[in-house]
Design a protein around this motif. Structure first.
Motif, PDB file in Angstrom:
ATOM      1  N   ILE A 363      30.011  36.370  44.400  1.00 30.62           N
ATOM      2  CA  ILE A 363      31.047  36.921  43.533  1.00 30.62           C
ATOM      3  C   ILE A 363      30.389  37.608  42.338  1.00 30.62           C
ATOM      4  O   ILE A 363      29.493  37.044  41.697  1.00 30.62           O
ATOM      5  CB  ILE A 363      31.983  35.804  43.023  1.00 30.62           C
ATOM      6  CG1 ILE A 363      32.868  35.302  44.158  1.00 30.62           C
ATOM      7  CG2 ILE A 363      32.854  36.295  41.875  1.00 30.62           C
ATOM      8  CD1 ILE A 363      33.898  36.296  44.643  1.00 30.62           C
ATOM      9  N   SER A 364      30.837  38.811  42.044  1.00 29.62           N
ATOM     10  CA  SER A 364      30.330  39.539  40.879  1.00 29.62           C
ATOM     11  C   SER A 364      31.506  39.948  39.994  1.00 29.62           C
ATOM     12  O   SER A 364      32.667  39.909  40.418  1.00 29.62           O
ATOM     13  CB  SER A 364      29.573  40.795  41.316  1.00 29.62           C
ATOM     14  OG  SER A 364      30.469  41.739  41.893  1.00 29.62           O
ATOM     15  N   ASP A 366      32.161  42.880  39.158  1.00 35.53           N
ATOM     16  CA  ASP A 366      32.736  44.082  39.755  1.00 35.53           C
ATOM     17  C   ASP A 366      33.719  43.720  40.869  1.00 35.53           C
ATOM     18  O   ASP A 366      34.762  44.368  41.023  1.00 35.53           O
ATOM     19  CB  ASP A 366      31.620  44.972  40.307  1.00 35.53           C
ATOM     20  CG  ASP A 366      32.142  46.323  40.769  1.00 35.53           C
ATOM     21  OD1 ASP A 366      32.778  47.025  39.945  1.00 35.53           O
ATOM     22  OD2 ASP A 366      31.923  46.681  41.946  1.00 35.53           O
ATOM     23  N   THR A 367      33.403  42.654  41.650  1.00 36.93           N
ATOM     24  CA  THR A 367      34.312  42.199  42.702  1.00 36.93           C
ATOM     25  C   THR A 367      35.664  41.807  42.115  1.00 36.93           C
ATOM     26  O   THR A 367      36.722  42.203  42.624  1.00 36.93           O
ATOM     27  CB  THR A 367      33.717  40.983  43.445  1.00 36.93           C
ATOM     28  OG1 THR A 367      32.460  41.337  44.004  1.00 36.93           O
ATOM     29  CG2 THR A 367      34.645  40.508  44.547  1.00 36.93           C
ATOM     30  N   LYS A 370      37.733  44.809  40.807  1.00 33.60           N
ATOM     31  CA  LYS A 370      38.413  45.569  41.865  1.00 33.60           C
ATOM     32  C   LYS A 370      39.704  44.876  42.296  1.00 33.60           C
ATOM     33  O   LYS A 370      40.716  45.538  42.557  1.00 33.60           O
ATOM     34  CB  LYS A 370      37.469  45.744  43.055  1.00 33.60           C
ATOM     35  CG  LYS A 370      36.347  46.742  42.802  1.00 33.60           C
ATOM     36  CD  LYS A 370      35.408  46.818  43.998  1.00 33.60           C
ATOM     37  CE  LYS A 370      34.271  47.811  43.731  1.00 33.60           C
ATOM     38  NZ  LYS A 370      33.296  47.863  44.855  1.00 33.60           N
TER      39      LYS A 370
END
Length: 375
Positions: A363-364, A366-367, A370
Motif C-alpha cells: 500500500i502506498s 498514491d494507491t 487514487k
C-alpha cells in the motif's frame, strides 16, 4: 500487552507458544420485542442511593416522542439529548463529564446510552472518563485506560454498527479518529428491543446495516481470522444476506438485522476490520462523513481486495435502490487529501489484518489517493 501485537503473535508464529487475548464480552443482555420496558427493573439493583442518578444519553431525534415517556426516571435522574448528526468527539465527551461532575455531588449510579453507534460510543466513553482523569483524547489507543468505567448500559435504536458489543468507542480527537480500545469499554448490560428500530430512515438503515455487512467481509477475509471470529462472522453474513437480499417481513428484518449486528460485532472482537474501515476513518476525520456512509463510499471501489463482497454489495444497492453520493473527494485540496491518507495509514492493525505483516510494501499513499479521488 498491545492488542495489535497480541493478535499478531498468535496468528503469525504458528507452532510456538502463543499468548491469547482474554477479551471481555457483555455480561448481561436482554432481547425481545418490548423488552425496553424492563429497563427500570434492570437498573433498580444498580442504584447506589437516591442521590446517585442514572444519566440517560439519548439521540435527540427522540426528544418529545413516546419513547421519552418510557424512560424509567427516578429521584434526580437526568436525560441529556445529544445530536448524532456528527461523529462523536473527544471534546464532547470531556464536556459531558464536566457537566455531570459539576451538577451532581455524588457520582452517578450509571450511564444509559440510547441511540445508534454515535450515542453508544459516547456513552461508553463518558462512563470511562467519569472514573479516569484528563481528556478522553489521552485514552485513544489500545489498553490505555487505567480504571474501570462506571456501570453503563447500551440500548441500540438502529442495527449494524456492533457498538453494543464491542470493546471500543470510536471518537474524533484533536489529531485523529481512533477508538478507546479497552477491557473497560464494553457495556455491562445491553437491551436489544427490535421495535426500537422502527421508523429509521431508509438510507440510514441501509448504510448502518452495511457497516455490519462490511465488518463480516473484512473479518472473514482477514489474516487475523480464527475459528472464533469466523463462526460469528459467517452467521452475521448469512443474516445480512437474508435482510438485504431476501424477502422478510419488516418485523423479521428488524430482528435478524439486530442479531447480525451483534454477531458482526463479536466477529471483529477477536479479529479486526480492514481496508474499507481504514479508508473510512480518513473520510470521517477530514470531511465529517458518517461512519456507515463512509464505509459504503469506500467499499464500492475495493474489488481488488474484496471481489465477492463488492459484488454482493452492488446487488444490495440495486435491490434497495440506494444511490450513493459521488464526487465528494474530487476537488479536495492536496493538504486535506494528505491528512486523510495519513489518518487512514495510521490504522495499522486494520491494514495488517487485511494484507498481512508486509502490508506497507503493498500500500502506498498514491494507491490510497487514487481510491479517494474516485469517491
Amino acid at each position: 500487552m498491545d492488542e495489535k501485537k497480541d493478535l499478531t503473535l498468535h496468528m503469525t508464529k504458528k507452532g510456538t507458544p502463543a499468548i491469547y487475548k482474554n477479551f471481555p464480552m457483555v455480561p448481561r443482555v436482554i432481547f425481545g420485542v418490548g423488552c425496553f420496558d424492563q429497563l427500570g427493573d434492570i437498573l433498580l439493583p444498580k442504584r447506589k442511593n437516591s442521590e446517585a442518578p442514572i444519566i440517560y444519553l439519548i439521540d435527540d431525534v427522540f426528544e418529545g416522542t413516546p419513547l421519552t415517556s418510557r424512560i424509567p426516571l427516578l429521584f434526580n435522574d437526568k436525560i441529556v439529548f445529544i445530536s448524532a448528526d456528527e461523529e462523536p468527539k473527544t471534546e464532547q465527551v470531556d464536556a459531558l463529564v464536566l457537566m455531570i461532575k459539576s451538577e451532581f455531588q455524588e457520582a452517578p449510579s450509571g450511564i444509559v446510552g440510547i441511540g445508534g453507534g454515535t450515542l453508544l460510543d459516547m456513552s461508553k466513553a463518558v462512563a470511562i472518563m467519569l472514573n479516569n482523569t484528563g481528556s478522553a483524547s489521552k485514552y485513544q489507543g489500545w489498553d490505555l485506560v487505567g480504571k474501570p468505567a462506571i456501570y453503563h448500559v447500551g440500548v441500540p435504536t438502529i442495527s449494524g454498527t456492533g457498538a453494543e458489543v464491542s470493546r471500543t468507542t470510536v471518537l474524533l480527537g484533536p489529531n485523529r479518529k481512533l477508538g478507546i480500545n479497552s477491557d473497560y469499554t464494553t457495556f455491562d448490560q445491553v437491551v436489544l428491543d427490535p421495535d426500537l428500530t422502527k421508523g429509521v430512515e431508509k438510507d440510514q438503515w441501509f448504510y448502518t446495516g452495511m457497516d455490519c455487512f462490511i465488518h463480516c467481509i473484512e473479518s472473514l477475509n482477514g489474516t487475523y481470522l480464527n475459528a472464533f471470529s469466523q463462526s460469528y462472522g459467517e452467521k452475521a453474513l448469512d443474516l445480512c444476506k437474508e435482510v438485504f437480499l431476501g424477502s422478510l417481513t419488516p418485523s423479521e428484518a428488524r430482528e435478524k438485522l439486530m442479531m447480525a449486528s451483534w454477531h458482526g460485532g463479536m466477529s471483529i472482537a477477536y479479529s479486526q476490520v480492514g481496508v474499507a474501515h481504514a479508508l473510512s476513518y480518513g473520510l470521517s476525520y477530514v470531511l465529517g462523513v458518517k461512519h456507515g456512509l463512509g464505509n459504503c463510499l469506500v467499499f464500492q471501489h475495493l474489488e481488488e481486495y474484496y471481489p465477492e463482497g463488492v459484488a454482493l454489495f452492488r446487488k444490495m444497492l440495486a435491490q434497495h435502490q440506494i444511490n450513493l453520493p459521488s464526487g465528494i473527494c474530487r476537488e479536495l485540496s492536496e493538504e486535506d487529501m494528505s491528512t486523510m491518507i495519513s489518518v487512514s495509514l495510521s490504522m495499522e492493525p486494520l491494514w495488517e489484518n487485511a494484507l498481512g505483516s508486509s502490508w506497507k510494501t503493498q500500500i502506498s499513499r498514491d494507491t490510497l489517493k487514487k481510491i479517494y479521488r474516485k469517491i
